[in-house]
Design an enzyme around this catalytic site. Structure first.
Site, short mmCIF file in Angstrom:
data_model
loop_
_atom_site.label_atom_id
_atom_site.label_comp_id
_atom_site.label_asym_id
_atom_site.label_seq_id
_atom_site.Cartn_x
_atom_site.Cartn_y
_atom_site.Cartn_z
N ASP A 25 0.81 -1.21 0.00
CA ASP A 25 0.00 0.00 0.00
C ASP A 25 0.85 1.27 0.00
OD1 ASP A 25 -2.72 1.31 0.51
OD2 ASP A 25 -1.59 2.03 2.25
N GLU A 37 1.10 -0.21 -4.98
CA GLU A 37 0.19 0.91 -5.14
C GLU A 37 1.06 2.14 -4.89
OE1 GLU A 37 -3.50 3.41 -3.38
OE2 GLU A 37 -2.01 2.42 -2.12
#
Length: 588
Positions: A270, A303
């Site tokens: 993330d 990401e």
């Protein structure tokens, strides 16, 4: 000067005599392990570089303990199991006792390769995916995903977070499986069940910050955070300052735990852009190298929020070595055409040209001007295989970070599916979209600290002030917000059939994008992939889209019919906000 010797892994590990516990705590003067139940207290011996070591003779799997720092008791930051949540004791974990085995041909598959059409990912949130809201609750639904053609299931973060419900991005313990989902043993069983069906499992991990409760816990042990850098969540994780070796070790250990011992086939990392690291070797390059060495064949997905193809380039070429990168631009280009919503981060999009570009490489901003950011943004990715980008029309961010977590309007869903699943990039579905789920996915939390709970509630309402279209922003702390986000599993049979047909079609297409043509005024688009063509009408009126004649393989409605352009060339007449996939014919 030679490198310092390797140090034992941090946390509690099985040993011949019971368990060994290694702790990094450079600040306290004394460290001990206190066993729950018996109250036995075992003093730790100070080692080098802020490390401590304690031996627990006779201790076994499941025994609960806390770490004592100068008389104050804390759970273990390197815990692999918090049976009573973030405030309870940690529990000793023996990988063999939870069913973990060495992955590979003799145990779990090292990878679960997809068919000729590449992977189809499926993102789900464990707590709202099933009625039980547990790892075990996911298992009965795996067969349906296999039947659809999904190859990889991506779990939103499952490491321990506050309370019983939450998205998982405010996790506290990087290696402990959420207790309300079933803990580590149940997660291993879910991974095994997926592998039995040929499905791979990717776990979403969050190393760029911790939930606010975790700041206090980790800071008691050492400089896990630094004021030298800032993130949207406050002080950055300390990756390059004094004490950062142990922080980096903690991240690498956690990553290895999920893929080696739990058996996950990959990680989605993330907000990589928030991992600020000024060392010569970035921690993410170290992470991808380490995880690929621990278990060859795993999939590492970034990401990044950077639109930088360097994320997936090899380290020797200046990259971080990820296998794939999320590409939000495809979603933004598609959603603005489908809904005319251009608020917030969607302000840069809305032209058919944007989506046409995204079918080649999904980084629409590849060094172009971004009004939203007031600067040029991104870099060209022409050298990167499109399949190394993950695209979607829905995901947890793009649904859940709307004021009320609403999904795409019903009328937009068929064309969204057509475009996403025709893309040469790797498509990802968000739980429920494949059957037309109407339940929203709202932002929900279960913070135990009243101050943090109030701040979360107030912050959410302030963030979306003026964007909720007159409605009320749901209270993230209310259980009703969580319950409203649970899948209803009510099925739109026509949409479900469309998804199944499109997923089945992907292995037959194969080719990258070979040509695109579009008309901004007419709001239509044609994308060619070899002798396959997508034709789409994003307008509010019927449109004749020029297209070499052929067989209509899939259409979003029953209306498309062949006609001629004013110049006498074949065209497909499409209803508003509809599309079709055409094969063969004059253009083959």
């Amino acid at each position: 000067m030679s490198a310092p010797p390797a140090l034992p892994p941090l946390g509690a590990r099985p040993a011949a005599h019971g368990f060994d516990v290694h702790v990094w705590a450079p600040r306290p003067a004394a460290v001990a392990v206190v066993l729950e139940g018996t109250g036995e207290r075992v003093d730790a011996e100070r080692g080098t570089r802020g490390r401590w070591h304690a031996r627990l003779p006779g201790a076994g799997h499941g025994d609960r303990y806390r770490l004592e720092l100068d008389g104050d008791l804390h759970p273990d930051p390197w815990s692999r199991w918090q049976p009573e949540g973030i405030e309870g004791p940690s529990a000793l974990v023996d990988p063999e006792a939870i069913g973990a085995v060495e992955p590979g041909p003799a145990g779990r598959p090292a990878a679960c390769p997809a068919g000729g059409g590449g992977d189809v990912l499926y993102e789900l949130h464990v707590g709202t995916f099933s009625e039980p809201g547990t790892f075990a609750g996911v298992v009965p639904h795996l067969d349906a995903l296999v039947d659809l053609g999904v190859t990889v299931v991506e779990l939103m973060p499952v490491n321990q977070f506050p309370g019983e419900r939450g998205w998982g991005y405010d996790g506290i313990f990087w290696s402990a499986a959420q207790h309300s989902y079933g803990g580590p043993a149940e997660l291993v069983r879910l991974v095994d069940a997926a592998h039995e069906r040929g499905l791979a499992i990717v776990v979403d991990v969050v190393f760029n910050h911790l939930g606010p409760t975790g700041d206090t816990l980790l800071s008691a042990f050492g400089p896990f955070f630094t004021d030298r850098h800032r993130t949207p969540w406050g002080p950055a994780i300390n990756l390059d300052g004094p004490g950062s070796d142990a922080v980096r070790d903690t991240i690498l250990q956690a990553a290895a735990w999920w893929v080696r011992d739990v058996g996950a086939d990959g990680l989605r990392v993330d907000a990589c852009h928030a991992l600020v690291d000024q060392r010569p070797r970035h921690v993410l390059a170290e992470l991808t190298d380490h995880v690929h060495a621990v278990r060859p064949g795993v999939r590492l997905v970034a990401e990044s929020g950077l639109n930088d193809p360097g994320v997936v380039r090899a380290e020797h070429a200046g990259g971080w070595g990820f296998d794939a990168d999320w590409a939000d631009d495809f979603h933004h280009a598609l959603r603005t055409l489908l809904t005319d919503d251009r608020r917030g981060w969607l302000v840069d999009f809305g032209e058919v040209a944007h989506l046409a570009k995204a079918f080649d490489r999904p980084l629409v901003h590849d060094g172009t001007w971004s009004g939203y950011r007031d600067r040029t943004f991104g870099a060209p990715a022409s050298d990167v295989d499109p399949a190394r980008f993950v695209v979607f029309s829905q995901n947890h961010d793009q649904v859940g970070n709307r004021p009320r977590g609403d999904r795409l309007p019903r009328a937009a869903r068929p064309l969204a599916a057509l475009c996403t699943l025709f893309s040469p990039s790797t498509p990802m579905l968000f739980m429920g979209e494949e059957h037309g789920e109407d339940a929203p996915f709202q932002f929900f939390t279960d913070h135990l600290d009243p101050f943090i709970a109030d701040a979360t509630r107030d912050g959410r309402r302030a963030e979306f002030a003026g964007l909720a279209d007159g409605g009320e922003v749901p209270d993230p702390q209310a259980r009703s917000t969580f319950e409203a986000s649970r899948l209803t599993r009510r099925v739109d049979p026509d949409l479900a059939d469309l998804y199944a047909r499109l997923v089945a079609l992907r292995p037959r297409i194969g080719s990258p994008t070979t040509a695109t043509e579009f008309d901004e005024v007419g709001r239509w688009l044609r994308v060619e992939r070899g002798d396959w063509r997508l034709v789409a009408n994003f307008g509010t009126e019927p449109a004749s889209v020029p297209c070499p004649s052929g067989d209509v393989a899939v259409a979003t409605d029953d209306a498309p019919r062949w006609t001629l352009t004013p110049g006498g060339d074949p065209a497909l007449l499409l209803a508003p906000r509809s599309g079709a996939v055409v094969h063969g014919g004059d253009g083959s």
